[in-house]
Design an enzyme around this catalytic site. Sequence first.
Site, PDB file in Angstrom:
ATOM      1  NE  ARG A  77      -3.239   2.551   2.727  1.00 49.62           N
ATOM      2  CZ  ARG A  77      -3.149   3.375   3.770  1.00 49.62           C
ATOM      3  NH1 ARG A  77      -2.495   3.018   4.860  1.00 49.62           N
ATOM      4  NH2 ARG A  77      -3.723   4.564   3.736  1.00 49.62           N
ATOM      5  CG  HIS A 121      -1.057   8.875   3.554  1.00 50.22           C
ATOM      6  ND1 HIS A 121      -1.166   7.528   3.796  1.00 50.22           N
ATOM      7  CD2 HIS A 121      -0.661   9.425   4.729  1.00 50.22           C
ATOM      8  CE1 HIS A 121      -0.831   7.264   5.058  1.00 50.22           C
ATOM      9  NE2 HIS A 121      -0.520   8.402   5.643  1.00 50.22           N
ATOM     10  CD  GLU A 166      -4.669   7.515  10.052  1.00 52.85           C
ATOM     11  OE1 GLU A 166      -4.232   8.582  10.516  1.00 52.85           O
ATOM     12  OE2 GLU A 166      -4.267   6.400  10.430  1.00 52.85           O
ATOM     13  CG  ASN A 292      -4.876   3.321   8.848  1.00 55.90           C
ATOM     14  OD1 ASN A 292      -4.965   2.316   8.122  1.00 55.90           O
ATOM     15  ND2 ASN A 292      -4.390   4.472   8.404  1.00 55.90           N
ATOM     16  CE1 TYR A 294       0.478   2.308  13.408  1.00 54.42           C
ATOM     17  CE2 TYR A 294      -1.548   3.460  12.831  1.00 54.42           C
ATOM     18  CZ  TYR A 294      -0.305   2.974  12.475  1.00 54.42           C
ATOM     19  OH  TYR A 294       0.171   3.143  11.203  1.00 54.42           O
ATOM     20  CD  GLU A 346      -1.407   3.905   8.168  1.00 57.86           C
ATOM     21  OE1 GLU A 346      -1.120   4.338   9.307  1.00 57.86           O
ATOM     22  OE2 GLU A 346      -1.603   4.653   7.194  1.00 57.86           O
TER      23      GLU A 346
END
Length: 446
Positions: A77, A121, A166, A292, A294, A346
């Site tokens: 990606r 992005h 995002e 995404n 984390y 991600e």
Amino acid sequence: MSTHPFPPGFLWGTATSSYQIEGAANEDNRGRSIWDDFCRYKDAITDGSDGSVACDHYHRYRDDVALMKQLGLKAYRFSIAWPRILPEGRGAVNPKGVAFYDRLVDALLTAGIRPFVTLYHWDLPSALNAQGGWTTRDSAGWFADYASVVVRALGDRVKDWITLNEPWCSAYLGYEFGMHAPGYQDKALAARAAHNLLLAHALGLQAIRAAGDAETRVGITLNFEPRLPATDSDEDRQAAEQDFDWQYEGFAEPILTGAYSQRMLDRMAGAADIRAGDLAMIAARNDFIGINCYTATRISAKRGVVYDDDPEFTRMGWAVRPEGLYAILMKLHRATRGRTPLYITENGASFDDQITDGRVHDERRVAYLRAHFAAAHRAIQDGADLRGFFVWSLMDNFEWSFGYQQFFGIVHVDYATQKRTIKDSGYYLRDVIAANAVIEPSGSAM
Ligand code: FCB
């Protein structure tokens, strides 16, 4: 043999973005982006750096693709720099910019790696920012036009498209908190930008489908910070469920339901330019949703945000909570009634890496990845239609306002020499891909 096999064809990959790795900021007629501008502001970037050289991927992409092949990646990606394609944001196309991505896509396909392309992005052309950027509704049309230029150029070979990465960060970090480009601190502008980004996604989706073919798939990548209950008690569960989840309510909810929550409308407080018909368009079906994720937040009914679980923290200060990844996968599975494929676009971690004996023994990153792969595996077992997992990131890179002081790569980059060194986590990912299963790190023979 591992007891945790992934479905056949599960798409393992890594992710990067244009401004974070490409460098070559002034080459081949690339236009300026809001990140080139933002990096010049005093104290905007912790170490005073910028992305003008970064990983020099623009010149080293062949070596980087060879690395990906060595790791056995099935997919990659990456994002396209809008100002390379359209230096002024719209109008004249820059053939040299298109040619770079042409070569990159061809190199990937020759290596047997499927390109997943993000169109935006965060590197908006400065020329468009001067005309209002995301705060004007026109931006949605600019984005759609740019998207069709790219899909017409690469769509014969690229089938998987992500409109935006995002948008929560673009809107709120960029326009409300001033932490990202363009660096404004204005709540009303942020609300406008947020809605216009959703419109851009909607028009982009239409444009990509119109310029693509029957195999074209298009989705969006959203960031999530799932809310987990502090304990199993009913009141904590309820508190976690009812907590204001800005990322989810700002973006996933309007896309999946065609409506903003009342709390979200209150937050946008009449600033966003929401017109009749917008939400119906925004709720158009996506071929997939990119996740995404984390970290996660733990909520107690009585005490709010808590750390009772004593989590490990990464170098970013993010709590390691793989159960959050499981939770968001299941939540989206339910919210889409299992009808929309999901990708983790991600997930990864920054730690203090050391090069010793020419190697990087990043056990903490290996453990992080192993735990998140296991969480993804469990969600698939429980019915989530998860199709792939992209680790952030292929290599250490320019981490936005943190400059070169955060290390997310599974490949180490020595910025003085541009030498790449595969970390133990890179070898671990290679072994996971080869087994297509969550395996234990071998610790040796890497
Ligand atoms: C995400 C961004 C990505 C990178 C990681 C660490 O928010 O999409 O570019 O900065 O975080």
